[in-house]
Design a protein around this motif. Structure first.
Motif, PDB file in Angstrom:
ATOM      1  N   GLY A   1      39.444  37.695  40.745  1.00  0.00           N
ATOM      2  CA  GLY A   1      40.016  37.667  39.409  1.00  0.00           C
ATOM      3  C   GLY A   1      39.484  36.509  38.569  1.00  0.00           C
ATOM      4  O   GLY A   1      38.428  35.927  38.827  1.00  0.00           O
ATOM      5  N   ARG A   2      40.265  36.164  37.560  1.00  0.00           N
ATOM      6  CA  ARG A   2      39.857  35.152  36.583  1.00  0.00           C
ATOM      7  C   ARG A   2      39.596  33.783  37.209  1.00  0.00           C
ATOM      8  O   ARG A   2      38.594  33.138  36.916  1.00  0.00           O
ATOM      9  N   GLY A   3      40.486  33.322  38.095  1.00  0.00           N
ATOM     10  CA  GLY A   3      40.300  32.015  38.738  1.00  0.00           C
ATOM     11  C   GLY A   3      39.011  31.960  39.531  1.00  0.00           C
ATOM     12  O   GLY A   3      38.264  30.978  39.475  1.00  0.00           O
ATOM     13  N   TYR A   4      38.731  33.030  40.261  1.00  0.00           N
ATOM     14  CA  TYR A   4      37.490  33.118  41.029  1.00  0.00           C
ATOM     15  C   TYR A   4      36.283  33.043  40.100  1.00  0.00           C
ATOM     16  O   TYR A   4      35.330  32.304  40.360  1.00  0.00           O
TER      17      TYR A   4
ATOM     18  N   ILE B   1      35.994  31.788  37.121  1.00  0.00           N
ATOM     19  CA  ILE B   1      35.848  30.446  36.534  1.00  0.00           C
ATOM     20  C   ILE B   1      35.197  29.495  37.535  1.00  0.00           C
ATOM     21  O   ILE B   1      34.280  28.743  37.190  1.00  0.00           O
ATOM     22  N   ILE B   2      35.653  29.539  38.774  1.00  0.00           N
ATOM     23  CA  ILE B   2      35.094  28.657  39.809  1.00  0.00           C
ATOM     24  C   ILE B   2      33.631  28.987  40.071  1.00  0.00           C
ATOM     25  O   ILE B   2      32.787  28.089  40.177  1.00  0.00           O
TER      26      ILE B   2
ATOM     27  N   HIS C   1      33.309  24.291  46.014  1.00  0.00           N
ATOM     28  CA  HIS C   1      33.713  25.622  45.534  1.00  0.00           C
ATOM     29  C   HIS C   1      34.718  26.261  46.495  1.00  0.00           C
ATOM     30  O   HIS C   1      35.704  26.861  46.067  1.00  0.00           O
TER      31      HIS C   1
ATOM     32  N   ALA D   1      38.044  24.508  46.033  1.00  0.00           N
ATOM     33  CA  ALA D   1      38.668  24.947  44.785  1.00  0.00           C
ATOM     34  C   ALA D   1      39.226  26.366  44.899  1.00  0.00           C
ATOM     35  O   ALA D   1      40.229  26.694  44.249  1.00  0.00           O
ATOM     36  N   LEU D   2      38.602  27.206  45.700  1.00  0.00           N
ATOM     37  CA  LEU D   2      39.083  28.583  45.863  1.00  0.00           C
ATOM     38  C   LEU D   2      40.352  28.678  46.710  1.00  0.00           C
ATOM     39  O   LEU D   2      41.106  29.641  46.574  1.00  0.00           O
TER      40      LEU D   2
ATOM     41  N   VAL E   1      43.430  29.153  44.655  1.00  0.00           N
ATOM     42  CA  VAL E   1      43.307  30.380  43.869  1.00  0.00           C
ATOM     43  C   VAL E   1      43.575  31.590  44.754  1.00  0.00           C
ATOM     44  O   VAL E   1      44.279  32.520  44.371  1.00  0.00           O
ATOM     45  N   TRP E   2      43.007  31.574  45.956  1.00  0.00           N
ATOM     46  CA  TRP E   2      43.194  32.680  46.886  1.00  0.00           C
ATOM     47  C   TRP E   2      44.439  32.516  47.748  1.00  0.00           C
ATOM     48  O   TRP E   2      44.741  33.393  48.553  1.00  0.00           O
ATOM     49  N   LYS E   3      45.122  31.380  47.604  1.00  0.00           N
ATOM     50  CA  LYS E   3      46.313  31.085  48.413  1.00  0.00           C
ATOM     51  C   LYS E   3      46.004  31.228  49.900  1.00  0.00           C
ATOM     52  O   LYS E   3      46.757  31.820  50.675  1.00  0.00           O
TER      53      LYS E   3
END
Length: 178
Positions: free
Chosen positions: A68-71, A73-74, A110, A113-114, A117-119
């Motif tokens: 999604g969006r968070g991925y 952006i990273i 990276h 940071a993920l 986002v991916w929990k």
């Protein structure tokens, strides 16, 4: 499993590209064959899981969108940092080996940071290790040991990626068959 497949392929590429001198030819060939076999094992697990998922899909609930969006952006930041960083290193006339250290560092960050986002905090573990291997290579690049940067930041990063993806892939496959 798709993320594991991507990680395995990049891990194998890290090893194949960076397994070189000062390692001897036997070590280089061993590492390259092991990288191929490791990636092939993850590809096989991916196909096995994908086939099983197709059969079970009607009963499965909604899937979480990992890309999604968070991925995005990273990954966009990662691409900018990778290519921009390599250009800066070239402009600063750093040894060519510094590039692999920079790539390992950015790829590691990276992953870290993920994780939120991916929990999935398990992805932060290889991320931290790759970040440290990249940082070690950046330090080595400023010393007379610069020839070892591809091994430290490239090959070892590839080993971390392949080991991690094979381990998590195996856990996924065996959990689904249990």
């Amino acid at each position: 499993m798709t993320g594991l497949l991507v990680g395995a392929i990049f891990g194998a590429v890290f090893i194949v590209v960076n397994a070189q001198s000062p390692l001897n030819a036997v070590a280089v060939n061993f590492l390259r064959v092991a990288a191929f076999l490791g990636a092939a094992s993850v590809v096989a697990m991916w196909f096995a899981t994908a086939r099983k998922d197709r059969k079970e899909q009607p009963t499965a609930g909604p899937r979480r969108n990992m890309f999604g969006r968070g991925y995005l952006i990273i990954v966009a930041a990662e691409v900018i940092l990778l290519f921009g960083g390599v250009r800066v290193l070239t402009a600063w006339e750093r040894p060519e080996q510094t590039n692999v250290a920079w790539v390992a560092f950015v790829v590691g960050v990276h992953f870290v940071a993920l994780a939120p986002v991916w929990k999935d905090w398990s992805i932060a573990v290889p991320g931290v290790v790759l970040t440290l291997l990249g940082a070690a290579g950046l330090v080595l690049a400023s010393t007379t040991a610069v020839a070892w940067v591809p091994l430290v930041s490239g090959v070892l990063s590839g080993v971390v990626l392949l080991t991690g993806t094979a381990t998590f892939g195996w856990r996924t496959v065996t959990a689904r068959t249990a």
